[in-house]
Design an enzyme around this catalytic site. Structure first.
Site, short mmCIF file in Angstrom:
data_model
loop_
_atom_site.label_atom_id
_atom_site.label_comp_id
_atom_site.label_asym_id
_atom_site.label_seq_id
_atom_site.Cartn_x
_atom_site.Cartn_y
_atom_site.Cartn_z
N TYR A 10 -26.04 20.43 37.52
CA TYR A 10 -26.43 20.51 38.93
C TYR A 10 -25.17 20.56 39.78
CZ TYR A 10 -28.05 18.99 43.54
OH TYR A 10 -28.29 18.90 44.88
N GLU B 69 -27.30 24.75 47.07
CA GLU B 69 -27.69 23.99 45.88
C GLU B 69 -27.90 24.94 44.72
OE1 GLU B 69 -31.70 22.19 45.57
OE2 GLU B 69 -30.65 20.28 45.36
#
Lengths: 390, 293
Positions: free
Chosen positions: A109, A198
């Protein structure tokens, strides 16, 4: 302002940030052609909507043949996707992204967001890719690395080392790859006035290359004027039509599910009015800030938007005139009742600049259904009573 | 007494000759604020509203001795204006303009801090010391002199709160609008100690809203350092998650920044938290009457 995944990937490409190859399509036929062009042997068919959680909602699927691409495109295109980030009604899928399958060895991530505490952009990374980061933050906060980057110095080598070592990457080439990746991502963030980027998941392939498998980007609305290329990516079909319409008139509107329409000046007082209604046993139907330059036209437009909502049983106009003059609002209300058919009780509380003049104007206008509130508490109480038919 | 500004404060206006700047500078002058000049590049040497116009903030400061700048320049130029003020030796910049890009404010605030300049805003109504000095866009007539200090993210809630305090028979020392953007200058934790130290302020009203955690930080500071009674209201208890409510910073992201969380933290710090802004006036009266016993 948010953009689609396929648009985010166009921006990644501009910065040489690796992504799988893909093509955006708007029909099943085009999806198959795109898959042929990409070559396969596996493809991912992805719904393009402005919300996360698409995979769990059934909007992202793997195809192992062109036939399967066709079947899946048929299934996803036109479906209404409900995820934890959409409303209960979900979002209609009008665009697909057909993408080459990736050789996934590891899922990570990576994001860049504005950290309001340090007042700097913050790089966040985790080994727990593919999961909702809020959940990771709650259950295993030690698995999230945060690196604030002072924009005055930009992304330095030590930021990169904190990232690579923090993620437990030991291979020299992989370290170099992840640092380069993050450096480009940070530059993209700064250059384009992004609010958040993101990548979840960020994947490591078998040969140690990092790929942005997904991409979510939001931008600072206040900076769109100097970011014409970003502004051009805005997809109005992804936004609430009433909110967009309201914004054209300088009104800030958010629909809620209650019964009392609210028209207020100032965002804080608008929220405070909703809260007051709630505490008096009523339910607000919307947030509406008429702004500092409210006039007859904007007030009339506000009424029109509020009344489009069939649940509205009363309207509470709550104005504390500072720069906004109450007499202008009063005239606006009178104009509005001429233009739109206001068929519910309207409770009006006007205080501040030129309030006595406004009271006189409203009194003389003799409008049926109009109730005067003396102050915020009194007005809210009368609105709650009116909505209940009392 | 008061905090930050008073009747002797010398103020210049950046964006002096523009429509907004002119209108509000005139109102401030009428209120009694010592506006001693303004800056509009290219119009140096002229006179506006009876005051000199300068090309640069440095020139204005040198000639007038101003310590505060009220900034009305368009959003795209706010960052530049703040940094110019900081380098020219201004001590406090009050940024009224709405819609300044967040990136610019990051840079500008960091630069201001480096030069020892305080900032207020952006996107705020300004600051007013009742019956002495108004720097911003607040309607001056609401603010009667008194013993209550007020700090608010919202303009109209500042007026609402001050009006209720005055209707209850009290008044305001200084009211400060801090703005509701994601990055702001002076906030609760810098202003609360100033009110604590101000001998005339006996009670403090703080008005917050959803988004960020400034109110949570304030709760911690209040518990440790503030002895005067604090009355608080947090707007947005009924706001949905993930939606920006008018102010760019007023957004509940995930489970962070909710009104409930902030109200609980403030209550735990001994603050009187009201559920509706309609109750601010009464809560102040109760707090002040307890003091006189």
């Amino acid at each position: 302002m948010n953009i689609h995944e396929y648009q985010a990937k166009q921006i990644f490409a501009k910065y040489n940030i690796p992504t799988p190859k893909g093509i955006m399509v708007e029909s099943v036929k085009a999806a198959v052609t795109a898959a042929e062009e990409l070559g396969g042997p596996v493809w991912v068919v992805k719904a393009q909507i402005h919300a996360g959680g698409r995979g769990l909602g059934g909007g992202v699927k793997l195809a192992k043949s062109l036939d399967e691409v066709e079947t899946l495109a048929n299934e996803i295109l036109g479906m209404t996707l409900v995820t934890h980030q959409t409303t209960a009604e979900g979002k209609l899928v009008q665009k697909l992204y057909v993408e080459d399958g990736a050789d996934i060895q590891d899922e990570l991530y990576l994001s860049v967001v504005l950290d309001r505490k340090s007042e700097m952009p913050l790089i966040m990374a985790s080994t727990e890719g593919g999961m909702d980061i809020e959940t990771v933050a709650e259950n295993t906060p030690e698995k999230i690395i945060t690196i604030p980057v002072d924009p005055a110095i930009g992304f330095q080598g030590f930021h990169g080392r904190q990232l690579a070592f923090g993620l437990g990457i030991t291979d020299k080439i992989e370290q170099k790859n992840i640092i380069k990746f993050a450096e480009k991502l940070f530059r993209l963030y700064m250059d384009n006035d992004a609010e958040m980027i993101e990548i979840n998941p960020l994947v490591k392939t078998g040969n140690g290359v990092f790929l942005a498998l997904d991409g979510k980007m939001g931008f600072d609305n206040s900076a769109l004027g100097r970011q014409p290329e970003i502004a051009a990516m805005r997809d109005l079909t992804e936004e609430d039509a009433d909110e967009v319409e309201a914004a054209k008139y300088g009104l800030s509107y958010v629909a809620l599910d209650g019964e009392i329409g609210c028209m207020v000046n100032g965002a804080g007082l608008a929220m405070g009015t909703m809260d007051t209604i709630n505490h008096m046993g009523g339910t607000p139907a919307n947030f509406l800030d008429v702004g500092g330059s409210a006039n007859a036209e904007t007030v009339a437009k506000g009424f029109e938007i509020i009344l489009k909502n069939p649940n509205v049983k009363a309207i509470f106009v709550n104005i504390f005139g500072g720069i906004v003059r109450c007499d202008r609002i009063a005239n606006g209300i009178i104009e509005a009742t001429k233009i739109t058919d206001v068929n519910v009780p309207v409770i009006v509380r006007l205080d501040g600049t030129n309030a006595p003049e406004a009271a006189e104007i409203l009194k003389n206008a003799n409008i049926a259904n109009l109730i005067v509130g003396d102050d915020l508490g009194d007005g809210a109480a009368k609105a709650v009573a009116a909505a209940k038919g009392e | 007494m008061s905090i930050l500004v008073n009747k002797d404060t010398k103020v210049i206006v950046q964006g002096f000759t523009g429509k907004e700047g002119s209108f509000h500078a005139e109102q401030c002058l009428a209120y009694g604020t010592k506006i001693v000049g303004g800056v509009t590049p290219g119009k140096g040497g002229q006179e506006h509203l009876g005051q000199p116009v300068f090309n640069t903030v440095a020139d204005a400061v040198k000639t007038t001795g101003a310590t505060v700048s009220m900034i009305f320049v368009p959003p795209a130029f706010v960052g530049d204006a703040v940094m110019e003020a900081a380098e020219a030796g201004i001590e406090l910049a009050v940024i009224i303009t709405e819609g300044a890009p967040v990136k610019d404010m990051q840079m500008a605030k960091a630069h201001a801090t480096k030069h020892g300049m305080k900032t207020l805003g952006p996107n705020c109504p300004g600051i007013i010391t009742a019956e002495e000095c108004k720097i911003g866009i607040m309607p001056g007539m609401i603010f009667k002199k008194g013993n209550v200090g007020l700090i608010s993210k919202s303009g109209t809630l500042t007026y609402e709160g001050a009006n209720q305090v005055v209707k209850e028979g009290y008044g305001i020392t200084t009211a400060v609008g801090i703005g509701g953007d994601p990055i702001i200058g002076l906030s609760y934790n810098q202003l609360l100690p100033m009110f604590e130290a101000d001998p005339e302020t006996e009670c403090i009203v703080m008005i917050g809203e959803i988004g960020g955690d400034l109110e949570i930080q304030a709760a911690k500071l209040i518990k440790e350092q503030i002895t005067k009674p604090v009355v608080a209201f947090i707007a947005g208890q009924t706001a949905p998650k993930g939606k920006t409510m008018g102010h760019a910073g007023a957004i509940v992201s995930g489970s962070a920044g909710t009104a409930a969380e902030k109200m609980a933290a403030l209550e735990a710090a001994g603050v009187t938290v009201v559920v509706s802004p309609a109750e601010i006036g009464k809560a102040v009266t109760i707090a002040l009457s307890k003091l006189s016993k």
